[in-house]
Write a protein that holds these residues in place. Structure first.
Motif, PDB file in Angstrom:
ATOM      1  N   ARG A  98       0.842  -1.211   0.000  1.00 24.55           N
ATOM      2  CA  ARG A  98       0.000   0.000   0.000  1.00 24.55           C
ATOM      3  C   ARG A  98       0.867   1.248   0.000  1.00 24.55           C
ATOM      4  NH1 ARG A  98      -5.350  -1.686  -0.977  1.00 24.55           N
ATOM      5  NH2 ARG A  98      -5.522  -3.781  -0.091  1.00 24.55           N
ATOM      6  N   PHE A  99       1.917   1.233   0.831  1.00 23.68           N
ATOM      7  CA  PHE A  99       2.810   2.385   0.883  1.00 23.68           C
ATOM      8  C   PHE A  99       3.590   2.539  -0.419  1.00 23.68           C
ATOM      9  CE2 PHE A  99       2.780   1.695   5.688  1.00 23.68           C
ATOM     10  CZ  PHE A  99       1.950   2.780   5.927  1.00 23.68           C
ATOM     11  N   GLU A 100       3.990   1.422  -1.020  1.00 25.75           N
ATOM     12  CA  GLU A 100       4.696   1.484  -2.304  1.00 25.75           C
ATOM     13  C   GLU A 100       3.780   2.048  -3.398  1.00 25.75           C
ATOM     14  OE1 GLU A 100       6.223  -2.332  -3.231  1.00 25.75           O
ATOM     15  OE2 GLU A 100       7.873  -2.213  -1.782  1.00 25.75           O
ATOM     16  N   GLU A 101       2.527   1.614  -3.383  1.00 25.45           N
ATOM     17  CA  GLU A 101       1.555   2.115  -4.364  1.00 25.45           C
ATOM     18  C   GLU A 101       1.390   3.628  -4.231  1.00 25.45           C
ATOM     19  OE1 GLU A 101      -3.177   1.436  -5.522  1.00 25.45           O
ATOM     20  OE2 GLU A 101      -2.259   0.307  -3.869  1.00 25.45           O
ATOM     21  N   TRP A 102       1.298   4.101  -2.981  1.00 24.64           N
ATOM     22  CA  TRP A 102       1.186   5.544  -2.747  1.00 24.64           C
ATOM     23  C   TRP A 102       2.425   6.265  -3.273  1.00 24.64           C
ATOM     24  CZ3 TRP A 102       4.795   8.114   0.204  1.00 24.64           C
ATOM     25  CH2 TRP A 102       4.585   9.500   0.290  1.00 24.64           C
ATOM     26  N   ALA A 103       3.614   5.757  -2.950  1.00 26.53           N
ATOM     27  CA  ALA A 103       4.856   6.426  -3.334  1.00 26.53           C
ATOM     28  C   ALA A 103       4.985   6.516  -4.859  1.00 26.53           C
ATOM     29  CB  ALA A 103       6.060   5.697  -2.734  1.00 26.53           C
ATOM     30  N   ARG A 104       4.650   5.437  -5.551  1.00 29.98           N
ATOM     31  CA  ARG A 104       4.716   5.457  -7.013  1.00 29.98           C
ATOM     32  C   ARG A 104       3.746   6.478  -7.588  1.00 29.98           C
ATOM     33  NH1 ARG A 104       5.205  -0.255  -6.342  1.00 29.98           N
ATOM     34  NH2 ARG A 104       7.308  -0.951  -6.932  1.00 29.98           N
ATOM     35  N   SER A 105       2.566   6.563  -6.992  1.00 32.79           N
ATOM     36  CA  SER A 105       1.560   7.501  -7.498  1.00 32.79           C
ATOM     37  C   SER A 105       1.979   8.949  -7.307  1.00 32.79           C
ATOM     38  CB  SER A 105       0.215   7.259  -6.797  1.00 32.79           C
ATOM     39  OG  SER A 105       0.240   7.707  -5.453  1.00 32.79           O
ATOM     40  N   ARG A 106       2.940   9.184  -6.425  1.00 28.69           N
ATOM     41  CA  ARG A 106       3.422  10.553  -6.166  1.00 28.69           C
ATOM     42  C   ARG A 106       4.755  10.821  -6.846  1.00 28.69           C
ATOM     43  NH1 ARG A 106      -1.034   9.931  -4.746  1.00 28.69           N
ATOM     44  NH2 ARG A 106      -2.112  10.931  -2.991  1.00 28.69           N
ATOM     45  N   GLY A 107       5.219   9.871  -7.643  1.00 29.99           N
ATOM     46  CA  GLY A 107       6.424  10.090  -8.431  1.00 29.99           C
ATOM     47  C   GLY A 107       7.730   9.750  -7.749  1.00 29.99           C
ATOM     48  N   PHE A 108       7.675   9.092  -6.613  1.00 29.94           N
ATOM     49  CA  PHE A 108       8.911   8.681  -5.950  1.00 29.94           C
ATOM     50  C   PHE A 108       9.535   7.482  -6.667  1.00 29.94           C
ATOM     51  CE2 PHE A 108       6.835  10.858  -2.372  1.00 29.94           C
ATOM     52  CZ  PHE A 108       7.887  11.627  -1.891  1.00 29.94           C
ATOM     53  N   ARG A 109      10.847   7.413  -6.639  1.00 31.50           N
ATOM     54  CA  ARG A 109      11.553   6.239  -7.125  1.00 31.50           C
ATOM     55  C   ARG A 109      11.695   5.262  -5.964  1.00 31.50           C
ATOM     56  NH1 ARG A 109      17.027   7.059  -9.132  1.00 31.50           N
ATOM     57  NH2 ARG A 109      17.183   9.077  -8.085  1.00 31.50           N
ATOM     58  N   ILE A 110      11.282   4.034  -6.182  1.00 34.06           N
ATOM     59  CA  ILE A 110      11.306   3.024  -5.132  1.00 34.06           C
ATOM     60  C   ILE A 110      12.671   2.337  -5.103  1.00 34.06           C
ATOM     61  CG2 ILE A 110      10.187   0.974  -4.186  1.00 34.06           C
ATOM     62  CD1 ILE A 110       8.332   3.374  -4.343  1.00 34.06           C
ATOM     63  N   VAL A 111      13.264   2.288  -3.931  1.00 31.26           N
ATOM     64  CA  VAL A 111      14.532   1.593  -3.724  1.00 31.26           C
ATOM     65  C   VAL A 111      14.292   0.529  -2.660  1.00 31.26           C
ATOM     66  CG1 VAL A 111      16.935   1.786  -2.998  1.00 31.26           C
ATOM     67  CG2 VAL A 111      15.871   3.640  -4.308  1.00 31.26           C
ATOM     68  N   GLU A 112      14.402  -0.729  -3.034  1.00 37.36           N
ATOM     69  CA  GLU A 112      14.101  -1.810  -2.098  1.00 37.36           C
ATOM     70  C   GLU A 112      15.351  -2.303  -1.393  1.00 37.36           C
ATOM     71  OE1 GLU A 112      11.899  -4.917  -3.944  1.00 37.36           O
ATOM     72  OE2 GLU A 112      10.177  -3.639  -4.402  1.00 37.36           O
ATOM     73  N   LEU A 113      15.180  -2.620  -0.121  1.00 40.07           N
ATOM     74  CA  LEU A 113      16.261  -3.188   0.666  1.00 40.07           C
ATOM     75  C   LEU A 113      16.604  -4.595   0.172  1.00 40.07           C
ATOM     76  CD1 LEU A 113      14.960  -2.136   4.154  1.00 40.07           C
ATOM     77  CD2 LEU A 113      17.276  -1.646   3.366  1.00 40.07           C
ATOM     78  N   PRO A 114      17.830  -5.055   0.419  1.00 36.88           N
ATOM     79  CA  PRO A 114      18.161  -6.446   0.114  1.00 36.88           C
ATOM     80  C   PRO A 114      17.265  -7.388   0.911  1.00 36.88           C
ATOM     81  CG  PRO A 114      20.154  -5.166   0.549  1.00 36.88           C
ATOM     82  CD  PRO A 114      18.990  -4.298   0.913  1.00 36.88           C
ATOM     83  N   ALA A 115      17.031  -8.565   0.380  1.00 31.48           N
ATOM     84  CA  ALA A 115      16.167  -9.544   1.041  1.00 31.48           C
ATOM     85  C   ALA A 115      16.708  -9.915   2.414  1.00 31.48           C
ATOM     86  CB  ALA A 115      16.050 -10.794   0.171  1.00 31.48           C
ATOM     87  N   GLY A 116      15.782 -10.140   3.340  1.00 34.67           N
ATOM     88  CA  GLY A 116      16.148 -10.634   4.655  1.00 34.67           C
ATOM     89  C   GLY A 116      16.481  -9.579   5.678  1.00 34.67           C
ATOM     90  N   GLU A 117      16.375  -8.296   5.319  1.00 33.44           N
ATOM     91  CA  GLU A 117      16.693  -7.225   6.260  1.00 33.44           C
ATOM     92  C   GLU A 117      15.415  -6.513   6.682  1.00 33.44           C
ATOM     93  OE1 GLU A 117      19.710  -4.665   4.743  1.00 33.44           O
ATOM     94  OE2 GLU A 117      21.175  -6.277   4.506  1.00 33.44           O
ATOM     95  N   ASN A 118      15.268  -6.278   7.978  1.00 29.91           N
ATOM     96  CA  ASN A 118      14.103  -5.581   8.511  1.00 29.91           C
ATOM     97  C   ASN A 118      14.397  -4.097   8.687  1.00 29.91           C
ATOM     98  OD1 ASN A 118      12.389  -7.941   8.908  1.00 29.91           O
ATOM     99  ND2 ASN A 118      13.818  -8.502  10.540  1.00 29.91           N
TER     100      ASN A 118
END
Length: 282
Positions: A98-118
């Motif tokens: 949901r937060f990713e969907e919001w960020a994309r809709s506002r023009g932010f570039r999504i940067v995902e953390l490496p797997a397994g990190e909280n």
């Protein structure tokens, strides 16, 4: 104040807020919350921020995601980058899309953390000046903070949290401006306290009896600090430094382990962030 100069904050209405599980010492499914009171308290915070000149961006609440209201945990905003949270507990992991969907809709570039990190967003990562102060142990991993520092090209100062009641950094630490902050020493180990004392010249120490009212979990808008009721000593200390205060009743959200700061995400960066350049890391 022009629209481009207005502080920008993300909030999510409390339509589906409630205690449906227990993942911190404050939460009790048996005690629950009062929906009418929590809605009224959320609206009072929203109106207070609007009155202070804040531009509010609203997310759509989602049934079954009661903690979506705590938008501070959405992720970390840095210029036009958005690093979404990776929640430790499964009951909150449905919030991330949901937060990713919001960020994309506002023009932010999504940067995902490496797997397994909280990593739980601005709940555990707060700028004070150039440095990113980062809390770890209960929700976020120190490795995630190190990765974020390298990715953004900023100095990260990891600090271990030791009191489970203050499980996120924003429950016990509040930057007011570069070189100025509020903190509760009892939430940190000795090293964490030394980092804060060494790096922040002007500090307000919150007493234990006021820290439990989530008085550090405040929203800073210019020279105004919006915080929960029950912190007269902190209020006096803030006013001596030239800050104005707005004390609100946010007791329903404290039942779930959150307060004013937890209910907001500064979209244009944390109030005390001092980004040196408009350039964004590639």
């Amino acid at each position: 104040m022009t629209d481009s100069q207005k502080p920008r904050i993300l909030m999510c209405p409390a339509d589906y807020f409630g205690i449906e599980y227990e993942i911190n010492p404050w939460m009790s499914v048996q005690k629950g919350t009062d929906p009418e009171r929590s809605s009224a308290q959320w609206k009072a915070l929203h109106q207070t921020l609007v009155d202070l000149g804040v531009e509010i961006d609203l997310m759509e609440p989602v049934k079954g995601l009661p903690d979506l209201v705590f938008t501070a945990n959405a992720g970390l905003v840095y210029h036009d980058l958005f690093i979404p949270s990776r929640f430790r507990y499964k009951v909150r992991q449905g919030e991330t899309p949901r937060f990713e969907e919001w960020a994309r809709s506002r023009g932010f570039r999504i940067v995902e953390l490496p797997a397994g990190e909280n990593f739980e967003g601005a709940g555990d990562a707060l700028f004070c000046g150039d440095a990113l102060f980062a809390g770890y142990r209960f929700r976020s991993d120190v490795q995630s903070h190190q990765w974020i520092g390298e990715r953004l090209g900023v100095e990260v100062l990891p600090m271990e949290l030791i009191d489970p009641r203050f499980y996120h950094l924003d429950t016990c630490f509040c930057p007011l401006a570069p070189g100025v902050a509020v903190y509760y020493p009892g939430a940190f180990d000795e090293y964490g306290r030394s980092v804060i004392l060494d790096r922040i010249p002007t500090l307000i120490e919150v007493r234990a009896e006021e820290a439990v009212f989530f008085s550090c979990n405040a929203v800073v808008v210019g020279s105004t600090v919006v915080l929960n009721q029950g912190a007269p000593k902190l209020t006096a200390d803030l006013e001596r430094l030239g800050y104005q205060t707005r004390a609100l009743d946010l007791s329903e959200f404290i039942k779930s382990g959150g307060s004013a700061k937890c209910l907001t995400l500064r979209i244009d960066g944390e109030e005390a962030a001092n980004w040196k350049s408009a350039a964004t890391p590639s």
